[in-house]
Scaffold this motif. Sequence first.
Motif, mmCIF file in Angstrom:
data_model
loop_
_atom_site.group_PDB
_atom_site.id
_atom_site.type_symbol
_atom_site.label_atom_id
_atom_site.label_comp_id
_atom_site.label_asym_id
_atom_site.label_seq_id
_atom_site.Cartn_x
_atom_site.Cartn_y
_atom_site.Cartn_z
ATOM 1 N N LEU A 50 0.828 -1.213 0.000
ATOM 2 C CA LEU A 50 0.000 0.000 0.000
ATOM 3 C C LEU A 50 0.862 1.263 0.000
ATOM 4 N N VAL A 51 1.958 1.208 0.763
ATOM 5 C CA VAL A 51 2.873 2.356 0.791
ATOM 6 C C VAL A 51 3.466 2.562 -0.598
ATOM 7 N N LYS A 52 3.915 1.457 -1.220
ATOM 8 C CA LYS A 52 4.446 1.553 -2.578
ATOM 9 C C LYS A 52 3.377 2.061 -3.535
ATOM 10 N N SER A 53 2.192 1.516 -3.389
ATOM 11 C CA SER A 53 1.076 1.930 -4.249
ATOM 12 C C SER A 53 0.752 3.397 -4.029
ATOM 13 N N SER A 54 0.823 3.822 -2.776
ATOM 14 C CA SER A 54 0.557 5.220 -2.449
ATOM 15 C C SER A 54 1.589 6.122 -3.104
ATOM 16 N N LYS A 55 2.866 5.694 -3.039
ATOM 17 C CA LYS A 55 3.920 6.480 -3.679
ATOM 18 C C LYS A 55 3.700 6.522 -5.185
ATOM 19 N N ALA A 56 3.362 5.378 -5.757
ATOM 20 C CA ALA A 56 3.089 5.327 -7.199
ATOM 21 C C ALA A 56 1.870 6.178 -7.534
ATOM 22 N N THR A 60 1.679 9.218 -9.974
ATOM 23 C CA THR A 60 0.665 9.250 -11.033
ATOM 24 C C THR A 60 -0.172 10.510 -10.926
ATOM 25 N N ASN A 61 -0.548 10.867 -9.711
ATOM 26 C CA ASN A 61 -1.321 12.096 -9.510
ATOM 27 C C ASN A 61 -0.532 13.317 -9.957
ATOM 28 N N LYS A 62 0.772 13.291 -9.667
ATOM 29 C CA LYS A 62 1.626 14.400 -10.090
ATOM 30 C C LYS A 62 1.653 14.483 -11.611
ATOM 31 N N LYS A 63 1.792 13.317 -12.280
ATOM 32 C CA LYS A 63 1.795 13.300 -13.741
ATOM 33 C C LYS A 63 0.458 13.768 -14.295
ATOM 34 N N VAL A 64 -0.622 13.349 -13.663
ATOM 35 C CA VAL A 64 -1.958 13.780 -14.101
ATOM 36 C C VAL A 64 -2.091 15.287 -13.958
ATOM 37 N N THR A 65 -1.618 15.814 -12.851
ATOM 38 C CA THR A 65 -1.684 17.265 -12.629
ATOM 39 C C THR A 65 -0.852 18.000 -13.679
ATOM 40 N N GLU A 66 0.342 17.470 -13.966
ATOM 41 C CA GLU A 66 1.191 18.091 -14.994
ATOM 42 C C GLU A 66 0.509 18.044 -16.354
ATOM 43 N N ALA A 67 -0.128 16.921 -16.655
ATOM 44 C CA ALA A 67 -0.829 16.792 -17.936
ATOM 45 C C ALA A 67 -2.004 17.765 -18.014
ATOM 46 N N GLN A 68 -2.708 17.933 -16.908
ATOM 47 C CA GLN A 68 -3.822 18.888 -16.877
ATOM 48 C C GLN A 68 -3.313 20.308 -17.086
#
Length: 169
Positions: A50-56, A60-68
């Motif tokens: 879960l920690v790894k998934s949270s980091k991923a 991913t959220n950061k990439k989504v924000t950058e894409a937005q």
Amino acid sequence: LQTLKETAVSESTSAKAIVTKLNKEVATQKASIETLMTSLEKTKKEKEELVKSSKASKATNKKVTEAQNAAKKAQEETKKAKEEITALNSRVDNFKKMMAKMQQGLKEAKTAEIKGKATEGNLQKEIDSLKQKLAEAEKPSGGGGGEGNPTAATTTTAEADSNSVDSSR
């Protein structure tokens, strides 16, 4: 003594039964502890995942924000480009209108030039005709009077000649 022995045997049997019961409970507790330890290990692994998934997920959220953000920037640039195109189209339309006016003026000027040339040709013919008539009028009169002095008819011819030279320029 016999009663003591019997009491001791009965207490011993009872103690053995209690020990057996306690051994069973210890075994059950050990099994329960093993189950809990296995469950704890499984939970730890799940937590790590879960920690790894949270980091991923954060990445991913950061990439989504950058894409937005990139999409917003692209939309803004597209909007600016559309505004520029609208302005350029307006300028082109104005140039087209000016060009149409200039072409109309050019057509009118060409028409006027053609009419002017036709009028000039007609006037030249008229001048030539008048010169011929003047020349004919001078022939029958013969040689009377002042041949060296220009008459009104010859003056008109000279003026007509200078006018025709001026008009051909």
